[in-house]
Write an enzyme that holds these catalytic residues in place. Structure first.
Site, mmCIF file in Angstrom:
data_model
loop_
_atom_site.group_PDB
_atom_site.id
_atom_site.type_symbol
_atom_site.label_atom_id
_atom_site.label_comp_id
_atom_site.label_asym_id
_atom_site.label_seq_id
_atom_site.Cartn_x
_atom_site.Cartn_y
_atom_site.Cartn_z
ATOM 1 N N LYS A 70 -1.677 -1.366 14.772
ATOM 2 C CA LYS A 70 -0.380 -1.361 15.462
ATOM 3 C C LYS A 70 -0.065 -2.614 16.279
ATOM 4 C CE LYS A 70 1.169 2.620 14.206
ATOM 5 N NZ LYS A 70 1.765 2.400 12.903
ATOM 6 N N TYR A 103 1.610 6.478 11.152
ATOM 7 C CA TYR A 103 0.945 5.297 10.598
ATOM 8 C C TYR A 103 1.970 4.290 10.071
ATOM 9 C CZ TYR A 103 -2.674 2.350 8.788
ATOM 10 O OH TYR A 103 -3.494 1.264 8.585
ATOM 11 N N HIS A 155 0.856 -1.201 0.000
ATOM 12 C CA HIS A 155 0.000 0.000 0.000
ATOM 13 C C HIS A 155 0.889 1.246 0.000
ATOM 14 C CE1 HIS A 155 -3.884 -1.807 0.791
ATOM 15 N NE2 HIS A 155 -3.512 -2.350 1.926
ATOM 16 N N TYR A 186 -10.518 3.796 5.552
ATOM 17 C CA TYR A 186 -11.184 3.999 6.842
ATOM 18 C C TYR A 186 -12.311 5.000 6.619
ATOM 19 C CZ TYR A 186 -6.920 2.148 9.128
ATOM 20 O OH TYR A 186 -5.863 1.358 9.541
ATOM 21 N N PRO A 189 -7.565 -1.639 17.264
ATOM 22 C CA PRO A 189 -6.996 -1.986 15.957
ATOM 23 C C PRO A 189 -6.977 -0.830 14.948
ATOM 24 C CG PRO A 189 -9.210 -2.876 16.180
ATOM 25 C CD PRO A 189 -8.860 -2.297 17.511
HETATM 26 C C1 PHB Z 1 -7.126 -5.661 8.732
HETATM 27 O O1 PHB Z 1 -6.824 -5.804 7.547
HETATM 28 O O2 PHB Z 1 -7.595 -6.584 9.409
HETATM 29 C C2 PHB Z 1 -6.924 -4.333 9.378
HETATM 30 C C3 PHB Z 1 -6.456 -3.277 8.626
HETATM 31 C C4 PHB Z 1 -6.268 -2.030 9.219
HETATM 32 C C5 PHB Z 1 -6.569 -1.871 10.558
HETATM 33 C C6 PHB Z 1 -7.042 -2.926 11.314
HETATM 34 C C7 PHB Z 1 -7.231 -4.169 10.720
HETATM 35 O O3 PHB Z 1 -6.404 -0.663 11.137
#
Ligand code: PHB
Ligand code: APR
Length: 390
Positions: A297, A384, A73, A201, A293
């Protein structure tokens, strides 16, 4: 002579990576795991790696499948008000990327590498207990068939996750806990559908949502849900319609829906226990800290703890205790950096009970500022992609 140099409790990513790095550095170790190997492999966990994690795995010779199957990414994307999408290009801003590669696969890679080098692993080790951790000859016992087996060692590495025995073996008078529970959880699904090509997000009046991936034909999605719900309250149709409602049309139009193959509801929590060392016991990973989550991290912190801890043990056996003495302090600096960032991002993107229209507008304003200011984006991106190791 003790039976081994380091007894490692727990064979999650923290314990197995520590064992791998110690073997590479010539430090004898044994891993004790409460569950079966298959049970550990079947757990569905997160999947975004910081570049420091990617490099640590590569340097350890664990990067072959990750490089072949992982998805790089270049950006983190945030949607809000159901219309705007901000793309923070970490590669352009900092020359750093992230890797989408599931923790389940990392766990497989770590066990496979353990088999190849002949790592000493004991699965289904019930009743693990730590002894004499305030001395320099500690030991670990566990139930073995007819009786109890004891392994004496120089050090114990507590890599047994949040519900393990290691942290609880430190007297409560010798440690401080920082704890924060959030009034919601994440309902997550896996579906065998092509994911969005980006990590997205979303802040929305209906609640947070996240679009992520595992492979080109395996998607991972989450929506914020009350912890009083159960997965039965979320049949697939409801999940998809709620997810789509929380995304801008430009993104929801691109989502391919399908049956879920896994569904779970997980609580969100911030937790740190200090210090991360007590006598001959050293904690690493979820045994010492939990982050929500939202910043991806958890696994990355386990890897940075283990980076510091393996270096400390290896240096000890060549007569240098500099890193061992500073392990807790050094690891906690990075832990608190990630704890603060994960708390902030969670607060920014979720809908809280009793959130007022003012609170909602304040969140949206912060996101608008992030979109307008390259300074703000750099600060976001720097955290990040992960703060550098010391
Ligand atoms: C995931 O792909 O499970 C995932 C991705 C980003 C996050 C949390 C979980 O912040
Ligand atoms: N005895 C032996 N093993 C134990 C015990 C015990 N009493 N208690 C727990 N364990 C084992 C668990 O079964 C598990 O396999 O310790 C392991 C801990 O692994 P994780 O929970 O995966 O923790 P960690 O290795 O620190 O990994 C960090 O990153 O994304 C996050 O939470 C996610 O697991 C992830 C973590």
């Amino acid at each position: 002579m003790p039976d081994t140099s380091v007894a490692i409790v727990g064979s999650g990513p923290a314990g197995m990576l520590l064992s791998h790095l110690l073997d590479a550095g010539g430090v004898d170790n044994v891993v004790l795991e409460r569950q079966s190997r298959q049970y550990v492999l079947d757990r569905i966990r997160a999947g975004v790696l910081e570049w420091g994690t990617v490099e640590t795995l590569r340097d350890a010779g664990l990067g072959t499948r990750m490089d072949a199957e992982g998805h790089v990414h270049d950006s983190i994307n945030i949607a809000w008000r159901g219309q705007d999408v901000l793309s923070i290009d970490t590669n352009r801003l900092l020359g750093k990327q992230m890797m989408a590669y599931g923790q389940t696969k990392i766990q497989e890679d770590l066990y496979d590498a353990g088999d190849v080098r002949g790592a000493r692993m004991v699965f289904e080790a019930d009743g693990v207990r730590l002894h004499d951790i305030d001395t320099d000859r500690p030991s670990v016992t566990f139930d073995a068939g007819a009786g109890t087996e004891r392994i004496t060692c120089d050090f114990i590495a507590g890599c047994d996750g949040f519900h393990g025995v290691s942290r609880e073996s430190i007297p409560t008078s010798a440690r401080t806990e920082y704890d924060k529970e959030y009034p919601f959880g994440w309902l997550g699904i896996l579906s065998e559908t092509p994911p969005l090509p980006i990590l997205l997000y979303a802040n929305h009046e209906r609640g947070f949502a996240l679009c992520s991936m595992r492979t080109p034909m395996l998607s991972r999605y989450y929506v914020q849900a009350p912890m009083t719900d159960t997965v039965d309250d979320w049949p697939d149709d409801r999940f998809w319609s709620e997810l789509l409602a929380r995304l801008p049309r430009s993104q929801s139009d691109r989502i391919v829906t399908g049956p879920s193959i896994e569904k779970s509801l997980a609580p969100l929590r911030s937790y740190v226990s200090e210090p991360m060392r007590w006598g001959s016991l050293f904690l690493a990973g979820d045994a010492a800290h939990i982050v929500p989550p939202t910043g991806a991290k958890g696994l990355n912190l386990a890897v940075s703890d283990v980076h510091y801890l393996s270096r400390a043990f290896i240096a000890h056996y060549s007569g240098d205790d500099r890193y061992l003495d500073r392990y807790s302090e050094m690891a906690l600096r990075r832990v608190w950096g990630a704890a603060r960032f994960s708390w902030w991002l969670t607060t920014l993107l979720h809908r809280f009970p009793h959130q007022t229209p003012f609170d909602q507008r304040a969140q949206e304003q912060e996101l608008s500022h992030l979109a307008a200011s390259e300074h703000a984006q750099r600060a976001f991106a720097e955290q990040y992609v992960g703060l550098p190791y010391e």
